[in-house]
Design a protein around this motif. Structure first.
Motif, PDB file in Angstrom:
ATOM      1  N   UNK A 216       0.838  -1.205   0.000  1.00 40.52           N
ATOM      2  CA  UNK A 216       0.000   0.000   0.000  1.00 40.52           C
ATOM      3  C   UNK A 216       0.870   1.251   0.000  1.00 40.52           C
ATOM      4  N   UNK A 217       1.888   1.268   0.859  1.00 44.49           N
ATOM      5  CA  UNK A 217       2.781   2.428   0.913  1.00 44.49           C
ATOM      6  C   UNK A 217       3.530   2.591  -0.411  1.00 44.49           C
ATOM      7  N   UNK A 218       3.978   1.481  -0.991  1.00 42.51           N
ATOM      8  CA  UNK A 218       4.666   1.544  -2.268  1.00 42.51           C
ATOM      9  C   UNK A 218       3.759   2.031  -3.380  1.00 42.51           C
ATOM     10  N   UNK A 219       2.501   1.563  -3.368  1.00 48.70           N
ATOM     11  CA  UNK A 219       1.545   2.005  -4.385  1.00 48.70           C
ATOM     12  C   UNK A 219       1.229   3.482  -4.274  1.00 48.70           C
ATOM     13  N   UNK A 220       1.130   3.983  -3.033  1.00 47.50           N
ATOM     14  CA  UNK A 220       0.866   5.411  -2.835  1.00 47.50           C
ATOM     15  C   UNK A 220       2.070   6.244  -3.260  1.00 47.50           C
ATOM     16  N   UNK A 221       3.251   5.772  -2.920  1.00 45.46           N
ATOM     17  CA  UNK A 221       4.475   6.493  -3.272  1.00 45.46           C
ATOM     18  C   UNK A 221       4.590   6.681  -4.781  1.00 45.46           C
ATOM     19  N   UNK A 222       4.233   5.645  -5.535  1.00 46.46           N
ATOM     20  CA  UNK A 222       4.319   5.713  -6.993  1.00 46.46           C
ATOM     21  C   UNK A 222       3.356   6.740  -7.584  1.00 46.46           C
ATOM     22  N   UNK A 223       2.290   7.070  -6.833  1.00 45.30           N
ATOM     23  CA  UNK A 223       1.273   8.003  -7.331  1.00 45.30           C
ATOM     24  C   UNK A 223       1.510   9.436  -6.880  1.00 45.30           C
ATOM     25  N   UNK A 224       2.391   9.645  -5.905  1.00 40.97           N
ATOM     26  CA  UNK A 224       2.637  10.990  -5.401  1.00 40.97           C
ATOM     27  C   UNK A 224       3.540  11.778  -6.344  1.00 40.97           C
ATOM     28  N   UNK A 225       3.422  13.092  -6.298  1.00 43.04           N
ATOM     29  CA  UNK A 225       4.279  13.950  -7.113  1.00 43.04           C
ATOM     30  C   UNK A 225       5.673  14.011  -6.489  1.00 43.04           C
ATOM     31  N   UNK A 226       6.621  14.525  -7.239  1.00 43.46           N
ATOM     32  CA  UNK A 226       7.985  14.658  -6.731  1.00 43.46           C
ATOM     33  C   UNK A 226       8.046  15.559  -5.502  1.00 43.46           C
ATOM     34  N   UNK A 227       7.122  16.534  -5.439  1.00 48.19           N
ATOM     35  CA  UNK A 227       7.110  17.463  -4.302  1.00 48.19           C
ATOM     36  C   UNK A 227       6.619  16.799  -3.018  1.00 48.19           C
ATOM     37  N   UNK A 228       5.954  15.642  -3.152  1.00 44.26           N
ATOM     38  CA  UNK A 228       5.377  14.986  -1.981  1.00 44.26           C
ATOM     39  C   UNK A 228       5.995  13.611  -1.748  1.00 44.26           C
ATOM     40  N   UNK A 229       7.193  13.390  -2.233  1.00 50.01           N
ATOM     41  CA  UNK A 229       7.767  12.048  -2.161  1.00 50.01           C
ATOM     42  C   UNK A 229       8.162  11.697  -0.715  1.00 50.01           C
TER      43      UNK A 229
END
Length: 277
Positions: A216-229
């Protein structure tokens, strides 16, 4: 038979209006275990227990299914040892019963203040996590995770019997927690493993729930922008009925409550911008 105040703060009136009222006169009504099936209709439960009854506190918390309901327990005398046990059993606050309505509003003011502090959570971060939860449960467990409530907190959140915890670091620091009851955890991992829940060892269940939060954390990380990594850390799995995971004081958190048929689980995300960002 117990005595309680039950408030639906959205439809009846808000804590703010109670605090502003000059005529607030609470009337404690009878509260029996028959009320347990309807508790998620409320946002504030004030129950009067002349002597601390851990059994009914546990039952109330279990029947809240991770929903955003504050439980204030009033008792005739407050013993520190019993207070700690009541908090571990599911109470949010345990206080000596006030002698007047004016004193009771002091407790409400404290609760209201904590709710006000929770409004600073970064909303744009939630959507990637929602999408990741839906995708992981659908693809891995072949289950439809229905989001039924989301809310912000700065107080301790009440967990189930199994929680997978992962710290987050990057432009913001915090953590993500997946919490659920043992029975629900077994059913999820059994679906993933194509086996019977009873055939799973405890270690298999806990490892599986840990892997779920990792995906879940990995899936969310892939969807976040560079500013919110953010960076993912090593995870931990915590067990034990009504356990708590202590986050940094006053760190804004969001809780998302999901339903799987008649069972429930929750995702808590805590994030705070780093100083200087």
């Amino acid at each position: 038979m117990y005595k309680a105040l039950l408030y639906n703060l959205k439809n009846d009136y808000s804590i703010h209006e109670i605090l502003e009222s000059q005529t607030f006169e609470p009337e404690f009504a009878d509260f029996s275990e028959n009320e347990l099936n309807n508790l998620t209709n409320y946002e504030l439960i004030v129950i009067y227990l002349p002597e601390t009854d851990l059994k009914i506190i546990k039952k109330i918390r279990e029947n809240l299914f991770f929903h955003n309901v504050t439980l204030l327990v009033l008792t005739d005398t407050v013993d520190l040892s019993q207070k700690k046990k009541a908090l571990r059993s599911g109470a949010d606050f345990v206080e000596e019963k006030p002698s007047s309505s004016k004193e009771l509003t002091i407790f409400f003011k404290m609760i209201y203040g904590l709710h006000q502090k929770s409004s600073v959570f970064p909303e744009n971060v939630l959507e990637p996590f929602k999408a990741a939860v839906s995708e992981i449960f659908r693809m891995m467990a072949m289950m439809n995770a229905e989001l039924i409530q989301e809310y912000k907190v700065t107080t301790h959140f009440h967990f189930g019997e199994v929680s997978a915890v992962m710290a987050l670091a990057g432009t913001k620091k915090g953590g993500i927690i997946l919490s659920l009851n043992e029975k629900t955890a077994r059913r999820i991992i059994a679906n993933i493993s194509a086996t019977s829940p009873d055939a799973l060892e405890e270690e298999d269940v806990h490892d599986g729930i840990g892997e779920m939060i990792n995906m879940i954390a990995g899936g969310a990380k892939a969807r976040l922008t560079d500013d919110e990594h953010f960076l993912l850390s090593a995870l931990a799995v915590i067990t034990g009925s009504r356990h708590r995971v202590i986050q940094q004081k006053e760190m804004p958190c969001a809780v998302m409550v999901y339903r799987l048929n008649e069972e429930y689980f929750a995702i808590q995300i805590c994030l705070m911008a780093l100083t200087g960002d």
